[in-house]
Motif scaffolding. Structure first.
Motif, PDB file in Angstrom:
ATOM      1  N   PRO A 115       0.805  -1.221   0.000  1.00  0.00           N
ATOM      2  CA  PRO A 115       0.000   0.000   0.000  1.00  0.00           C
ATOM      3  C   PRO A 115       0.841   1.276   0.000  1.00  0.00           C
ATOM      4  CG  PRO A 115      -0.060  -1.023   2.153  1.00  0.00           C
ATOM      5  CD  PRO A 115       0.666  -1.977   1.239  1.00  0.00           C
ATOM      6  N   LEU A 116       2.147   1.155   0.215  1.00  0.00           N
ATOM      7  CA  LEU A 116       3.020   2.327   0.242  1.00  0.00           C
ATOM      8  C   LEU A 116       3.780   2.511  -1.074  1.00  0.00           C
ATOM      9  CD1 LEU A 116       4.346   2.035   3.881  1.00  0.00           C
ATOM     10  CD2 LEU A 116       2.406   3.331   3.021  1.00  0.00           C
ATOM     11  N   VAL A 117       3.370   1.756  -2.112  1.00  0.00           N
ATOM     12  CA  VAL A 117       3.987   1.868  -3.434  1.00  0.00           C
ATOM     13  C   VAL A 117       2.917   2.318  -4.419  1.00  0.00           C
ATOM     14  CG1 VAL A 117       5.043   0.553  -5.310  1.00  0.00           C
ATOM     15  CG2 VAL A 117       5.746   0.147  -2.954  1.00  0.00           C
ATOM     16  N   GLU A 146       7.687   4.838  -4.078  1.00  0.00           N
ATOM     17  CA  GLU A 146       7.016   5.093  -2.801  1.00  0.00           C
ATOM     18  C   GLU A 146       5.995   6.207  -2.965  1.00  0.00           C
ATOM     19  OE1 GLU A 146       9.639   5.750   0.476  1.00  0.00           O
ATOM     20  OE2 GLU A 146      10.756   3.915   0.096  1.00  0.00           O
ATOM     21  N   ASN A 147       4.838   6.050  -2.338  1.00  0.00           N
ATOM     22  CA  ASN A 147       3.780   7.043  -2.498  1.00  0.00           C
ATOM     23  C   ASN A 147       3.705   8.046  -1.339  1.00  0.00           C
ATOM     24  OD1 ASN A 147       2.480   5.609  -0.439  1.00  0.00           O
ATOM     25  ND2 ASN A 147       1.110   4.545  -1.846  1.00  0.00           N
ATOM     26  N   ALA A 148       4.512   7.862  -0.314  1.00  0.00           N
ATOM     27  CA  ALA A 148       4.564   8.770   0.843  1.00  0.00           C
ATOM     28  C   ALA A 148       3.208   8.924   1.520  1.00  0.00           C
ATOM     29  CB  ALA A 148       5.136  10.126   0.439  1.00  0.00           C
ATOM     30  N   CYS A 149       2.437   7.862   1.544  1.00  0.00           N
ATOM     31  CA  CYS A 149       1.121   7.897   2.168  1.00  0.00           C
ATOM     32  C   CYS A 149       1.265   7.876   3.688  1.00  0.00           C
ATOM     33  CB  CYS A 149       0.287   6.712   1.709  1.00  0.00           C
ATOM     34  SG  CYS A 149      -1.357   6.704   2.446  1.00  0.00           S
ATOM     35  N   VAL A 150       0.771   8.918   4.331  1.00  0.00           N
ATOM     36  CA  VAL A 150       0.807   8.975   5.796  1.00  0.00           C
ATOM     37  C   VAL A 150      -0.361   8.169   6.361  1.00  0.00           C
ATOM     38  CG1 VAL A 150       0.620  10.522   7.795  1.00  0.00           C
ATOM     39  CG2 VAL A 150       1.974  11.199   5.828  1.00  0.00           C
ATOM     40  N   ASN A 151      -1.465   8.124   5.619  1.00  0.00           N
ATOM     41  CA  ASN A 151      -2.657   7.439   6.111  1.00  0.00           C
ATOM     42  C   ASN A 151      -2.465   5.931   6.247  1.00  0.00           C
ATOM     43  OD1 ASN A 151      -4.104   9.878   6.129  1.00  0.00           O
ATOM     44  ND2 ASN A 151      -4.646   9.633   3.991  1.00  0.00           N
ATOM     45  N   LEU A 152      -1.693   5.313   5.349  1.00  0.00           N
ATOM     46  CA  LEU A 152      -1.526   3.864   5.370  1.00  0.00           C
ATOM     47  C   LEU A 152      -0.221   3.408   6.009  1.00  0.00           C
ATOM     48  CD1 LEU A 152      -2.891   2.999   1.819  1.00  0.00           C
ATOM     49  CD2 LEU A 152      -4.040   2.752   4.016  1.00  0.00           C
ATOM     50  N   SER A 153       0.615   4.351   6.369  1.00  0.00           N
ATOM     51  CA  SER A 153       1.897   3.986   6.964  1.00  0.00           C
ATOM     52  C   SER A 153       1.795   4.023   8.487  1.00  0.00           C
ATOM     53  CB  SER A 153       2.987   4.948   6.500  1.00  0.00           C
ATOM     54  OG  SER A 153       2.799   6.218   7.101  1.00  0.00           O
ATOM     55  N   SER A 154       2.876   3.688   9.131  1.00  0.00           N
ATOM     56  CA  SER A 154       2.898   3.734  10.591  1.00  0.00           C
ATOM     57  C   SER A 154       3.463   5.067  11.074  1.00  0.00           C
ATOM     58  CB  SER A 154       3.736   2.576  11.132  1.00  0.00           C
ATOM     59  OG  SER A 154       5.053   2.681  10.637  1.00  0.00           O
ATOM     60  N   GLN A 155       3.456   6.058  10.184  1.00  0.00           N
ATOM     61  CA  GLN A 155       3.950   7.369  10.569  1.00  0.00           C
ATOM     62  C   GLN A 155       2.987   8.034  11.543  1.00  0.00           C
ATOM     63  OE1 GLN A 155       4.957   9.739   7.147  1.00  0.00           O
ATOM     64  NE2 GLN A 155       5.753   7.984   6.048  1.00  0.00           N
ATOM     65  N   ASP A 156       3.390   9.173  12.052  1.00  0.00           N
ATOM     66  CA  ASP A 156       2.601   9.927  13.013  1.00  0.00           C
ATOM     67  C   ASP A 156       1.235  10.279  12.418  1.00  0.00           C
ATOM     68  OD1 ASP A 156       1.560  11.652  14.884  1.00  0.00           O
ATOM     69  OD2 ASP A 156       3.259  13.029  14.878  1.00  0.00           O
ATOM     70  N   VAL A 157       0.174   9.708  12.957  1.00  0.00           N
ATOM     71  CA  VAL A 157      -1.163   9.940  12.423  1.00  0.00           C
ATOM     72  C   VAL A 157      -1.682  11.341  12.729  1.00  0.00           C
ATOM     73  CG1 VAL A 157      -1.848   7.520  12.343  1.00  0.00           C
ATOM     74  CG2 VAL A 157      -2.261   8.858  14.420  1.00  0.00           C
ATOM     75  N   GLU A 158      -0.963  12.089  13.542  1.00  0.00           N
ATOM     76  CA  GLU A 158      -1.349  13.472  13.802  1.00  0.00           C
ATOM     77  C   GLU A 158      -1.033  14.353  12.597  1.00  0.00           C
ATOM     78  OE1 GLU A 158      -2.995  14.629  16.563  1.00  0.00           O
ATOM     79  OE2 GLU A 158      -3.140  12.488  17.026  1.00  0.00           O
ATOM     80  N   LYS A 159      -0.163  13.886  11.716  1.00  0.00           N
ATOM     81  CA  LYS A 159       0.193  14.645  10.518  1.00  0.00           C
ATOM     82  C   LYS A 159      -0.867  14.435   9.452  1.00  0.00           C
ATOM     83  CE  LYS A 159       5.162  14.372  11.235  1.00  0.00           C
ATOM     84  NZ  LYS A 159       6.429  13.892  10.700  1.00  0.00           N
ATOM     85  N   THR A 160      -0.973  15.393   8.573  1.00  0.00           N
ATOM     86  CA  THR A 160      -1.908  15.295   7.463  1.00  0.00           C
ATOM     87  C   THR A 160      -1.156  14.822   6.233  1.00  0.00           C
ATOM     88  OG1 THR A 160      -3.248  17.095   8.357  1.00  0.00           O
ATOM     89  CG2 THR A 160      -3.504  16.623   6.035  1.00  0.00           C
TER      90      THR A 160
END
Length: 74
Positions: free
Chosen positions: A8-10, A17-31
């Motif tokens: 889902p990140l490709v 890489e698609n840099a998706c914050v919504n599907l990654s384990s990155q900080d969900v506080e970010k948009t």
């Protein structure tokens, strides 16, 4: 391509890489970048996604911007 190989990140169009914050384990506080109101995801772009990847991986910003540039009025 089997569903087990879908990342889902490709980006399903360019395979980068698609840099998706919504599907990654990155900080969900970010948009995610895709929430930018200047970014549009027209059906003509989305229809280019292979059926097996549709709604399973996000298109990357580069592909969206390239599409917008190609289809913008001069």
């Amino acid at each position: 391509m089997s569903q087990h190989n879908i990342d889902p990140l490709v980006c399903p169009l360019c395979r980068q890489e698609n840099a998706c914050v919504n599907l990654s384990s990155q900080d969900v506080e970010k948009t995610c970048w895709c929430n930018d109101p200047s970014i549009q995801f027209p059906e003509e772009l989305l229809s280019q996604i292979p059926d097996e990847l549709r709604r399973k991986a996000c298109v990357c910003r580069s592909c969206v911007l390239a599409f917008q540039k190609r289809h913008s009025p001069e």
